[in-house]
Design a protein around this motif. Structure first.
Motif, PDB file in Angstrom:
ATOM      1  N   ILE A 105      -2.678  17.673  29.287  1.00 17.10           N
ATOM      2  CA  ILE A 105      -1.561  16.970  28.660  1.00 17.10           C
ATOM      3  C   ILE A 105      -0.265  17.303  29.403  1.00 17.10           C
ATOM      4  CG2 ILE A 105      -0.218  16.734  26.532  1.00 17.10           C
ATOM      5  CD1 ILE A 105      -3.106  15.567  26.486  1.00 17.10           C
ATOM      6  N   THR A 106       0.512  16.262  29.738  1.00 16.61           N
ATOM      7  CA  THR A 106       1.750  16.479  30.484  1.00 16.61           C
ATOM      8  C   THR A 106       2.981  15.967  29.744  1.00 16.61           C
ATOM      9  OG1 THR A 106       1.425  14.392  31.690  1.00 16.61           O
ATOM     10  CG2 THR A 106       0.570  16.400  32.719  1.00 16.61           C
ATOM     11  N   TRP A 107       2.791  15.399  28.547  1.00 14.27           N
ATOM     12  CA  TRP A 107       3.924  14.910  27.764  1.00 14.27           C
ATOM     13  C   TRP A 107       3.652  15.144  26.290  1.00 14.27           C
ATOM     14  CZ3 TRP A 107       4.043  11.193  23.891  1.00 14.27           C
ATOM     15  CH2 TRP A 107       5.316  10.828  23.441  1.00 14.27           C
ATOM     16  N   TYR A 108       4.641  15.679  25.594  1.00 19.38           N
ATOM     17  CA  TYR A 108       4.608  15.853  24.151  1.00 19.38           C
ATOM     18  C   TYR A 108       5.851  15.210  23.555  1.00 19.38           C
ATOM     19  CZ  TYR A 108       0.995  19.403  24.757  1.00 19.38           C
ATOM     20  OH  TYR A 108      -0.159  20.059  25.080  1.00 19.38           O
ATOM     21  N   LYS A 109       5.686  14.533  22.434  1.00 19.61           N
ATOM     22  CA  LYS A 109       6.840  13.981  21.726  1.00 19.61           C
ATOM     23  C   LYS A 109       7.676  15.146  21.203  1.00 19.61           C
ATOM     24  CE  LYS A 109       8.151  10.550  18.335  1.00 19.61           C
ATOM     25  NZ  LYS A 109       7.673   9.526  17.406  1.00 19.61           N
ATOM     26  N   TRP A 110       8.956  15.092  21.431  1.00 18.86           N
ATOM     27  CA  TRP A 110       9.825  16.231  21.145  1.00 18.86           C
ATOM     28  C   TRP A 110       9.803  16.656  19.676  1.00 18.86           C
ATOM     29  CZ3 TRP A 110      13.975  16.053  17.783  1.00 18.86           C
ATOM     30  CH2 TRP A 110      14.351  14.787  17.340  1.00 18.86           C
ATOM     31  N   ASN A 111       9.581  15.738  18.751  1.00 13.93           N
ATOM     32  CA  ASN A 111       9.631  16.102  17.336  1.00 13.93           C
ATOM     33  C   ASN A 111       8.273  16.042  16.641  1.00 13.93           C
ATOM     34  OD1 ASN A 111       9.335  13.343  17.316  1.00 13.93           O
ATOM     35  ND2 ASN A 111      10.990  12.938  15.869  1.00 13.93           N
ATOM     36  N   ASN A 112       7.192  15.861  17.412  1.00 20.82           N
ATOM     37  CA  ASN A 112       5.851  15.825  16.837  1.00 20.82           C
ATOM     38  C   ASN A 112       4.846  16.176  17.940  1.00 20.82           C
ATOM     39  OD1 ASN A 112       3.418  15.359  15.628  1.00 20.82           O
ATOM     40  ND2 ASN A 112       3.904  13.291  14.927  1.00 20.82           N
ATOM     41  N   LEU A 113       4.496  17.441  18.037  1.00 22.36           N
ATOM     42  CA  LEU A 113       3.620  17.901  19.119  1.00 22.36           C
ATOM     43  C   LEU A 113       2.199  17.363  19.018  1.00 22.36           C
ATOM     44  CD1 LEU A 113       4.809  21.594  19.574  1.00 22.36           C
ATOM     45  CD2 LEU A 113       5.516  19.544  20.816  1.00 22.36           C
ATOM     46  N   ASP A 114       1.875  16.719  17.897  1.00 21.83           N
ATOM     47  CA  ASP A 114       0.571  16.073  17.779  1.00 21.83           C
ATOM     48  C   ASP A 114       0.517  14.767  18.572  1.00 21.83           C
ATOM     49  OD1 ASP A 114      -0.457  18.071  16.135  1.00 21.83           O
ATOM     50  OD2 ASP A 114       0.244  17.071  14.308  1.00 21.83           O
ATOM     51  N   VAL A 115       1.676  14.239  18.941  1.00 19.37           N
ATOM     52  CA  VAL A 115       1.756  13.024  19.755  1.00 19.37           C
ATOM     53  C   VAL A 115       1.938  13.477  21.195  1.00 19.37           C
ATOM     54  CG1 VAL A 115       3.002  10.881  20.197  1.00 19.37           C
ATOM     55  CG2 VAL A 115       2.755  11.721  17.851  1.00 19.37           C
TER      56      VAL A 115
END
Length: 125
Positions: A105-115
């Motif tokens: 994984i190389t990208w995480y949504k800043w306010n929801n690490l499940d995304v």
């Protein structure tokens, strides 16, 4: 004969923020750039392609290894990446080797690490 390496860094348009025409034009520009690389030069293109390639079978097995983020569904930029690879005989090398999911994984949504997803790739000729 001298062999040189071309290593462009990519930052592709986001899927949600740009039109399909803008994304198509961006990938056409990459393709045109690759077409202008002399035969005696090698190519390694890496960066944020903003694409999800998922885990795909034929006809992409020549270009995509078995260790991409198989939790994601291929999106518009992902298809453009795979088509670019097929057109120029490129391989997405960071999908060839097994890693823990946290390293894929190389990208995480800043306010929801499940995304999260794999959107950064290394393409090699």
């Amino acid at each position: 004969m001298e062999c040189r390496k071309m290593c462009p860094c990519i930052y592709a348009p986001c899927n949600d923020s740009y039109s399909d025409e803008e994304k198509d034009k961006f990938f056409e520009t990459i393709s045109d750039t690759i077409n202008n690389i002399p035969d005696n030069e090698e190519l390694m293109a890496m960066g944020d392609f903003n694409g999800k390639v998922g885990q795909r079978g034929d006809p992409w097995t020549k270009h995509l290894g078995p260790f991409s983020d198989n939790t994601a569904t291929c999106n518009y930029n992902g298809n453009l990446i795979l088509e670019l690879c097929a057109e120029h005989e490129l391989v997405i090398v960071n999908t060839l080797f097994e890693h823990r999911q946290s390293q894929i994984i190389t990208w995480y949504k800043w306010n929801n690490l499940d995304v999260c997803s794999q959107i950064d790739f290394v393409l090699v000729m």
